[in-house]
Design a protein around this motif. Structure first.
Motif, PDB file in Angstrom:
ATOM      1  N   LEU A   1       0.737  10.742 -17.157  1.00  0.00           N
ATOM      2  CA  LEU A   1      -0.727  10.814 -17.157  1.00  0.00           C
ATOM      3  C   LEU A   1      -1.346   9.482 -17.599  1.00  0.00           C
ATOM      4  N   GLU A   2      -0.719   8.861 -18.591  1.00  0.00           N
ATOM      5  CA  GLU A   2      -1.226   7.561 -19.052  1.00  0.00           C
ATOM      6  C   GLU A   2      -1.158   6.524 -17.934  1.00  0.00           C
ATOM      7  N   LEU A   3      -0.022   6.474 -17.240  1.00  0.00           N
ATOM      8  CA  LEU A   3       0.136   5.505 -16.155  1.00  0.00           C
ATOM      9  C   LEU A   3      -0.810   5.805 -14.998  1.00  0.00           C
ATOM     10  N   LEU A   4      -1.021   7.075 -14.723  1.00  0.00           N
ATOM     11  CA  LEU A   4      -2.004   7.431 -13.689  1.00  0.00           C
ATOM     12  C   LEU A   4      -3.401   6.966 -14.092  1.00  0.00           C
ATOM     13  N   GLY A   5      -3.718   7.093 -15.366  1.00  0.00           N
ATOM     14  CA  GLY A   5      -5.026   6.655 -15.847  1.00  0.00           C
ATOM     15  C   GLY A   5      -5.206   5.152 -15.794  1.00  0.00           C
ATOM     16  N   LYS A   6      -4.094   4.409 -15.839  1.00  0.00           N
ATOM     17  CA  LYS A   6      -4.174   2.949 -15.800  1.00  0.00           C
ATOM     18  C   LYS A   6      -4.268   2.394 -14.384  1.00  0.00           C
ATOM     19  N   ILE A   7      -4.131   3.223 -13.377  1.00  0.00           N
ATOM     20  CA  ILE A   7      -4.260   2.748 -12.002  1.00  0.00           C
ATOM     21  C   ILE A   7      -5.653   2.160 -11.842  1.00  0.00           C
ATOM     22  N   SER A   8      -5.737   1.013 -11.175  1.00  0.00           N
ATOM     23  CA  SER A   8      -7.004   0.287 -11.110  1.00  0.00           C
ATOM     24  C   SER A   8      -8.128   1.109 -10.494  1.00  0.00           C
ATOM     25  N   ASP A   9      -7.808   1.985  -9.544  1.00  0.00           N
ATOM     26  CA  ASP A   9      -8.850   2.816  -8.934  1.00  0.00           C
ATOM     27  C   ASP A   9      -9.420   3.818  -9.937  1.00  0.00           C
TER      28      ASP A   9
ATOM     29  N   LEU B   1      -9.162   4.563 -16.194  1.00  0.00           N
ATOM     30  CA  LEU B   1      -9.498   5.375 -17.355  1.00  0.00           C
ATOM     31  C   LEU B   1      -9.145   4.676 -18.672  1.00  0.00           C
ATOM     32  N   PHE B   2      -7.998   4.021 -18.730  1.00  0.00           N
ATOM     33  CA  PHE B   2      -7.554   3.375 -19.957  1.00  0.00           C
ATOM     34  C   PHE B   2      -7.667   1.852 -19.873  1.00  0.00           C
ATOM     35  N   ALA B   3      -8.484   1.358 -18.989  1.00  0.00           N
ATOM     36  CA  ALA B   3      -8.626  -0.087 -18.829  1.00  0.00           C
ATOM     37  C   ALA B   3      -9.346  -0.665 -20.038  1.00  0.00           C
ATOM     38  N   GLU B   4      -8.843  -1.766 -20.540  1.00  0.00           N
ATOM     39  CA  GLU B   4      -9.466  -2.444 -21.663  1.00  0.00           C
ATOM     40  C   GLU B   4     -10.651  -3.238 -21.124  1.00  0.00           C
ATOM     41  N   LYS B   5     -11.817  -2.982 -21.671  1.00  0.00           N
ATOM     42  CA  LYS B   5     -13.008  -3.681 -21.212  1.00  0.00           C
ATOM     43  C   LYS B   5     -13.616  -4.419 -22.388  1.00  0.00           C
ATOM     44  N   SER B   6     -14.070  -5.631 -22.134  1.00  0.00           N
ATOM     45  CA  SER B   6     -14.765  -6.377 -23.175  1.00  0.00           C
ATOM     46  C   SER B   6     -16.141  -6.739 -22.647  1.00  0.00           C
ATOM     47  N   GLU B   7     -17.106  -6.671 -23.548  1.00  0.00           N
ATOM     48  CA  GLU B   7     -18.481  -6.913 -23.160  1.00  0.00           C
ATOM     49  C   GLU B   7     -18.898  -8.271 -23.688  1.00  0.00           C
ATOM     50  N   VAL B   8     -19.492  -9.087 -22.839  1.00  0.00           N
ATOM     51  CA  VAL B   8     -19.950 -10.407 -23.224  1.00  0.00           C
ATOM     52  C   VAL B   8     -21.464 -10.434 -23.073  1.00  0.00           C
ATOM     53  N   THR B   9     -22.138 -10.800 -24.158  1.00  0.00           N
ATOM     54  CA  THR B   9     -23.596 -10.909 -24.112  1.00  0.00           C
ATOM     55  C   THR B   9     -23.956 -12.384 -24.038  1.00  0.00           C
ATOM     56  N   VAL B  10     -24.715 -12.757 -23.047  1.00  0.00           N
ATOM     57  CA  VAL B  10     -25.134 -14.133 -22.860  1.00  0.00           C
ATOM     58  C   VAL B  10     -26.629 -14.207 -23.142  1.00  0.00           C
ATOM     59  N   THR B  11     -26.989 -15.051 -24.102  1.00  0.00           N
ATOM     60  CA  THR B  11     -28.397 -15.251 -24.428  1.00  0.00           C
ATOM     61  C   THR B  11     -28.845 -16.547 -23.773  1.00  0.00           C
TER      62      THR B  11
ATOM     63  N   SER C   1       0.832  -1.202   0.000  1.00  0.00           N
ATOM     64  CA  SER C   1       0.000   0.000   0.000  1.00  0.00           C
ATOM     65  C   SER C   1       0.869   1.256   0.000  1.00  0.00           C
ATOM     66  N   GLN C   2       1.929   1.254   0.811  1.00  0.00           N
ATOM     67  CA  GLN C   2       2.838   2.407   0.855  1.00  0.00           C
ATOM     68  C   GLN C   2       3.532   2.594  -0.490  1.00  0.00           C
ATOM     69  N   ILE C   3       3.944   1.492  -1.113  1.00  0.00           N
ATOM     70  CA  ILE C   3       4.617   1.573  -2.411  1.00  0.00           C
ATOM     71  C   ILE C   3       3.649   2.118  -3.458  1.00  0.00           C
ATOM     72  N   ARG C   4       2.401   1.648  -3.423  1.00  0.00           N
ATOM     73  CA  ARG C   4       1.390   2.134  -4.377  1.00  0.00           C
ATOM     74  C   ARG C   4       1.213   3.638  -4.245  1.00  0.00           C
ATOM     75  N   HIS C   5       1.132   4.126  -2.998  1.00  0.00           N
ATOM     76  CA  HIS C   5       0.958   5.564  -2.770  1.00  0.00           C
ATOM     77  C   HIS C   5       2.189   6.347  -3.231  1.00  0.00           C
ATOM     78  N   MET C   6       3.371   5.801  -2.955  1.00  0.00           N
ATOM     79  CA  MET C   6       4.596   6.483  -3.348  1.00  0.00           C
ATOM     80  C   MET C   6       4.692   6.598  -4.863  1.00  0.00           C
ATOM     81  N   VAL C   7       4.391   5.499  -5.575  1.00  0.00           N
ATOM     82  CA  VAL C   7       4.450   5.514  -7.038  1.00  0.00           C
ATOM     83  C   VAL C   7       3.431   6.501  -7.594  1.00  0.00           C
ATOM     84  N   THR C   8       2.235   6.479  -7.033  1.00  0.00           N
ATOM     85  CA  THR C   8       1.197   7.411  -7.493  1.00  0.00           C
ATOM     86  C   THR C   8       1.637   8.849  -7.281  1.00  0.00           C
ATOM     87  N   ASN C   9       2.198   9.151  -6.123  1.00  0.00           N
ATOM     88  CA  ASN C   9       2.652  10.517  -5.833  1.00  0.00           C
ATOM     89  C   ASN C   9       3.776  10.938  -6.773  1.00  0.00           C
TER      90      ASN C   9
END
Length: 197
Positions: A129-137, A140-150, A103-111
């Motif tokens: 900015l790109e790396l900040l956008g990729k943070i899981s929280d 912003l740039f997360a690849e999302k795929s949509e699955v439709t189940v019939t 958690s401390q490392i995550r905060h340090m990297v973000t800062n």
């Protein structure tokens, strides 16, 4: 101040004995140095003490078992109290799980990334900015795929399966609809390829 030492009689001391692990030995030695420093022992590390501690911990990081075997009680007895205390503190810190500090490392990297967004180089700013956008929280740039189940009922699936099997078994009229007819003249393949029978 006088320190009174009363030896225990009847406890055998093996001169070739050594601790199984350097970490255990330096821990015991550091406890002894702490006790002695409370009674007047001055423990001020020198540059040589720091170098010895660095070499020991580096060797231990490379191969703990080999280093522990090399540092026998005789060799360890030649080390200064300060180098033993330094080695112990480094090994204790080295032995902590990184997951405890994730958690401390995550905060340090973000800062640090936030600080890099003010960098004069535009490439560095954009990458930060790109790396900040990729943070899981942020995501912003997360690849999302949509699955439709019939969902279909079991009876619907059975009917579809039966109709497909029926088409395979009895092609009938449906097969004529799917037939492709090619209008062209008939050629002799052997003649075209120049092969004589």
């Amino acid at each position: 101040m006088v320190l009174r030492v009363e030896p225990e009689v009847g406890v055998p001391v093996d001169p070739d004995a050594s601790y199984d692990d350097l970490k255990e030995y330096t821990g015991a030695a550091a406890n002894t140095v702490k006790e002695l420093s409370e009674h007047g022992l001055e423990v001020e590390p020198t540059k040589e003490d720091k170098d010895v501690a660095a070499k020991l911990t580096h060797a231990y990081a490379q191969d703990p078992e080999k280093t522990s075997k090399k540092v026998t009680l005789k060799k360890a007895a030649t080390l200064t109290p300060a180098s033993l205390v330094l080695t112990n503190s480094i090994l204790t810190e080295f032995g902590q799980l990184v997951a405890e500090n994730a958690s401390q490392i995550r905060h340090m990297v973000t800062n640090k990334l936030i600080l890099e967004t003010d960098n004069p180089d535009p490439r560095v700013r954009i990458r930060a900015l790109e790396l900040l956008g990729k943070i899981s929280d942020v995501g912003l740039f997360a690849e999302k795929s949509e699955v439709t189940v019939t969902h279909q009922s079991t009876e619907d699936l059975r009917l579809k399966l039966r109709s497909k099997l029926a088409k395979l078994v009895n092609p009938g009229e449906d097969s004529e609809e799917n037939v492709v007819i090619i209008d062209s003249e008939v050629i002799d393949v052997a003649e075209e390829l120049g092969v004589e029978e």
